[in-house]
Design an enzyme around this catalytic site. Structure first.
Site, short mmCIF file in Angstrom:
data_model
loop_
_atom_site.label_atom_id
_atom_site.label_comp_id
_atom_site.label_asym_id
_atom_site.label_seq_id
_atom_site.Cartn_x
_atom_site.Cartn_y
_atom_site.Cartn_z
N GLU A 1 63.85 3.34 24.40
CA GLU A 1 62.64 3.60 23.98
C GLU A 1 62.68 4.34 22.48
OE1 GLU A 1 59.98 4.42 28.12
OE2 GLU A 1 60.11 5.93 26.49
N TYR B 1 55.62 10.98 28.20
CA TYR B 1 55.86 9.78 27.88
C TYR B 1 56.45 9.00 29.32
CZ TYR B 1 55.32 11.02 23.51
OH TYR B 1 54.83 11.39 21.91
N HIS C 1 73.00 13.26 30.77
CA HIS C 1 71.71 13.40 30.37
C HIS C 1 71.26 14.63 29.79
CE1 HIS C 1 70.04 9.69 32.38
NE2 HIS C 1 71.14 9.34 31.91
#
Length: 389
Positions: free
Chosen positions: A264, A274, A171
């Site tokens: 998303e 978010y 990530h």
């Protein structure tokens, strides 16, 4: 769904050194029904070469030269007019492993020129730290291409570092884009699989940062008065952003991986949160639930979410004329979905319209100067393919 079959792909041989190439031949790769009913819209696909784990592809503005980063730490380019392939020296040393290594490549549209001399180039990659830690960085240098098959990056220096460096190899995100007026650089900074830091503004994990082109925090950022890395933050509550681009109205969007479900597409707003990891339309990989978004949860909601996931690898908004019916649409490279996912945009609303299906994971997508669409497959022999009509 449009199916692009391997058996219908024409091969464009890549030329090395001073060898010459014949013009490429394109094969009709839409389904037979599509071709018969809509001969003017049938998609043709041409193989332009294969690479070792390509991660990003990007045209140098004003040219037909496509640059390709390879995850283990090398960089190559294709002169798409001749098919000639070359190498780029002066690239950084990267910390390769897991999801990390060489990342994005970006250029300034304002420097568009047919000549690849003294052009600013931005790169992202993973840098090792102390104690088995690592993090994403972005660097800036000058690109010069003095030979047909060789370019060099000079004066490469790091202008931004993800903070803090942490353990693990996932990530990083580290996609780069510039505002339409090129006054600011936006960088996707993933949560590094640490979850909670995405809700802690004392770090830049799980955020999108907004910087001046020299890497300093931009004036007008929502938390600028707090100083430090907090002053870099534009939006928070993100997980793993792999696509970042601007629509034709000048709005910034991102596409990001959810956990087990809940990928998303988000309209990115100044100071917005978010929700990750407090809200998601997916669950943790061990099956533990995550609360879905609700109208009153205080977090920004995605414009589109996917379960099953599409596993996005990259995204662009199409602006060309060759696929005129796609103009203004988002094109998302799909990894596990093995597709190019087309999403229509209407203001702040979005809806999936179509999937162009491939036989391999699609890592990256770019638009050619003539309106062609280019994709890079994921993996050790990932092909770069040109889509045209």
């Amino acid at each position: 769904m449009t199916k692009l079959s391997k058996t219908s792909i024409a091969i464009f041989p890549i030329c090395l050194a001073l060898a010459s190439c014949a013009p490429p031949k394109s094969g009709d790769s839409a389904s037979a029904a599509d071709s018969a009913d809509n001969p003017d819209t049938a998609i043709q696909i041409t193989e332009m070469g294969s690479f070792d784990r390509p991660w990003a592809i990007e045209f140098a503005p004003g040219t037909g030269v496509l640059f390709v980063t390879e995850k283990e730490g090398s960089m190559k380019f294709i002169d798409t007019a001749s098919g000639r392939m070359g190498t780029v020296s002066g690239v950084p040393e990267v910390d390769y492993g897991g999801q990390g290594g060489f990342g994005d490549v970006a250029f300034l549209e304002s420097e568009a020129s047919a000549v690849l001399e003294n052009r600013t180039i931005y790169l992202s990659w993973v840098e090792a730290g102390e104690g088995d830690t690592r993090g994403a960085v972005v660097g800036r240098g000058m690109l010069t291409c003095g030979e047909a098959d060789a370019c060099a990056i000079e004066g490469l220096e790091v202008v931004w570092r993800q903070a803090p460096k942490v353990t693990g190899r996932g990530h990083y995100s580290h996609r780069i884009t510039f505002s339409p007026d090129e006054s600011h650089m936006f960088i996707a900074s993933g949560d590094r699989q640490k979850l909670d830091p995405a809700q802690d503004n004392r770090n830049t994990l799980g955020t999108i940062v907004r910087l001046d082109l020299d890497g300093s925090p931009a004036a007008g950022n929502p938390f600028a008065s707090e100083g430090g890395v907090t002053a870099e933050i534009w939006s928070t509550g993100h997980r793993n952003i792999l696509g970042l681009d601007w629509d034709m109205q000048g709005n910034l969007w991102d596409v990001e991986h959810g956990p087990a479900g809940g990928d998303e597409l988000n309209l990115v707003m100044r100071g917005a949160n978010y929700g990750w990891p407090r809200r998601s339309y997916g669950n943790h990989y061990n099956g533990d639930p995550i609360a879905d978004h609700s109208a009153d949860d205080g977090f920004m909601k995605p414009a589109v979410h996917w379960t099953p996931v599409i596993a996005p690898g990259d995204m662009l908004f199409y602006t060309g004329d060759m696929f005129a019916d796609w103009q203004g649409d988002a094109l998302i490279a799909g990894l596990s979905s093995q597709a190019l996912v087309r999403v229509t945009i209407d203001g702040e609303a979005a809806q999936e319209a179509e999937r162009i299906d491939f036989d391999e994971r699609i890592r990256s997508v770019a638009q050619g100067p003539d309106g062609t669409i280019w994709v890079a497959e994921d993996g050790p022999e990932g092909r770069v393919l040109r889509l045209s009509r």
